[in-house]
Every structure is written in structure tokens, then in C-alpha cells.
Design a protein around this motif. Structure first.
Motif, PDB file in Angstrom:
ATOM      1  N   UNK A 124       0.841  -1.207   0.000  1.00 23.32           N
ATOM      2  CA  UNK A 124       0.000   0.000   0.000  1.00 23.32           C
ATOM      3  C   UNK A 124       0.872   1.252   0.000  1.00 23.32           C
ATOM      4  N   UNK A 125       1.873   1.267   0.849  1.00 23.29           N
ATOM      5  CA  UNK A 125       2.752   2.439   0.938  1.00 23.29           C
ATOM      6  C   UNK A 125       3.612   2.620  -0.308  1.00 23.29           C
ATOM      7  N   UNK A 126       3.785   1.551  -1.068  1.00 22.68           N
ATOM      8  CA  UNK A 126       4.555   1.625  -2.316  1.00 22.68           C
ATOM      9  C   UNK A 126       3.645   1.881  -3.518  1.00 22.68           C
ATOM     10  N   UNK A 127       2.357   2.063  -3.265  1.00 24.46           N
ATOM     11  CA  UNK A 127       1.420   2.331  -4.350  1.00 24.46           C
ATOM     12  C   UNK A 127       0.992   1.098  -5.122  1.00 24.46           C
ATOM     13  N   UNK A 128       1.264  -0.078  -4.566  1.00 25.56           N
ATOM     14  CA  UNK A 128       0.898  -1.338  -5.231  1.00 25.56           C
ATOM     15  C   UNK A 128      -0.404  -1.854  -4.607  1.00 25.56           C
TER      16      UNK A 128
END
Length: 228
Positions: free
Chosen positions: A116-120
Motif C-alpha cells: 500500500x505504501x509503495x502504491x501497489x
């Protein structure tokens, strides 16, 4: 009329007959009965051996490896925590390589947070699907995170379902957070009346939460939009 007592001799004969039939049944099916018993013993023994000889050592091994991942996670180095640093495995490796262990289950949750924090966002949802817990803290947090992923993907209907599910779990930390996010989703859909209900629940039920103060402002703003 009361039934007459049976003749003691007749009762004895019937009892002997029943015992005889039982004996014949066991004699005719002895191989099957023994086979079933042996199968149960073998299966039970296999389960015990699997838990003690495979799961326990694997869980201990994975738990040791998770420590380095958690270190990177706490430093907000989500890529290293997820994928490893070349020498140490990441949460994703543990999630994929240590099936049936509690450490693997925990790694799935952490992998979801990292993704989530990596935009995945879709990858995060996939990891959450593999995560299972009855924890009063982890469970609502995981469901709420699924809602965050759906919002990031633009699917507000799915996000609302996740936030509603999370908010129903009466947790003083996660429930007001889920209600606040739920209210924002309703605002995005211009359903200001439902949004007000969410914020009002925070004020009434979770008045000690820091989000209760923000709820007043959001209720005021929704009322303005409703009366336009």
C-alpha cells in the motif's frame, strides 16, 4: 393399562440374540473396522509429526527472519521490508515460502501494508486475501486497509463495504478511524446524510477519540452542502 413385565427368560434370550448379532457384525467386518482404526491412528500421528517436525521449526525460522523485515518496516523502508536487501529475505519471501506457519500469516499482513505504501494497491489486496486472524486489533485494521486500497483504486463502493465491516468491530482505536473514512467516502458520493451519520457515531460512541473533534467540522460542512 400397564404393560405386563416380560418373562425373564425371554429378556435373556433377546439380550443373547443382540450380543450374538453384534458379534457376527464385528466378525464379518473386522478387517474394515481395524483398517479404519489404523487409518485414524496414522492420520493423527501424521498431523502431530507435521506440526512438530515441520510447522514448529519453520515458524521459528520465519520468525527469526521477520525481525530484519520489521526493522526496515519501522524505518519506513517499505521496499526493503517487502523484498529484502539481497542478504536478508523480505516479507514477500516469507509469505510465499513458509506455508501453514503463523509467521507466514503475519508476513502477509505486513506485505500488504508495504505494498500500500509503495502504491501497489492490488498487490496489497491480494496479500490481505491471504491474511487471516481473529485478533481484535489486526482484523479491523486489515479490513480498513482493504478499504484504503479500494479508495486508491477508485472503487468507492468496495471501500464503503470494507469500512462498514471494520467499523462494526467495536474497537476504540480502529472503529472511529473506519467511520471517519466511511464518512469521507459518502461525501465523495455526495451522500451527505450518510456521512453525517458516520461522524455523529464517532461523537456519540467514540467521543474520546481525536477524530471526534474533526467530526464536528465535517458535520457542519455536510450540513452546509445538504442545504445548498
Amino acid at each position: 393399562m400397564a404393560k405386563k413385565n416380560q418373562n425373564p427368560v425371554e429378556e435373556t434370550l433377546k439380550a443373547d440374540e443382540a450380543l450374538s448379532k453384534t458379534g457376527v457384525f464385528f466378525e464379518e467386518h473386522s478387517k474394515l473396522i481395524i483398517s479404519c482404526f489404523v487409518a485414524i491412528v496414522v492420520i493423527a500421528s501424521a498431523i502431530v509429526l507435521f506440526r512438530t517436525q515441520y510447522i514448529a521449526p519453520k515458524n521459528e525460522e520465519a520468525s527469526t527472519k521477520i525481525a530484519q523485515c520489521v526493522y526496515y518496516f519501522e524505518q519506513d523502508s517499505f521496499a526493503l521490508a517487502l523484498n529484502g536487501d539481497g542478504m536478508n529475505e523480505g516479507f514477500a519471501d516469507i509469505a510465499d515460502g513458509y506455508r501453514f506457519t503463523e509467521a507466514r500469516n503475519l508476513a502477509c499482513f505486513y506485505s500488504a501494508v508495504c505494498c500500500y505504501n509503495l502504491g501497489q494497491y492490488q498487490d496489497a489486496l491480494d496479500y490481505l486475501d491471504r491474511f487471516s486472524t481473529k485478533s481484535a486489533n489486526f482484523k479491523p485494521a486489515a479490513i480498513c486497509l482493504a478499504g484504503d486500497c479500494h479508495v486508491a483504486l477508485g472503487d468507492y463502493d468496495a471501500a464503503i463495504k470494507s469500512y462498514e465491516k471494520s467499523a462494526k468491530i467495536d474497537n476504540i482505536l480502529t472503529a472511529p478511524r473506519a467511520l471517519s473514512k466511511l464518512g469521507i467516502c459518502y461525501e465523495e458520493q455526495k451522500n451527505y446524510a450518510k456521512a453525517i451519520e458516520c461522524y455523529q457515531t464517532i461523537k456519540d460512541k467514540y467521543f474520546d477519540s481525536p477524530l471526534a473533534q474533526d467530526a464536528d467540522k465535517r458535520i457542519e460542512n455536510c450540513n452546509i452542502l445538504l442545504n445548498k
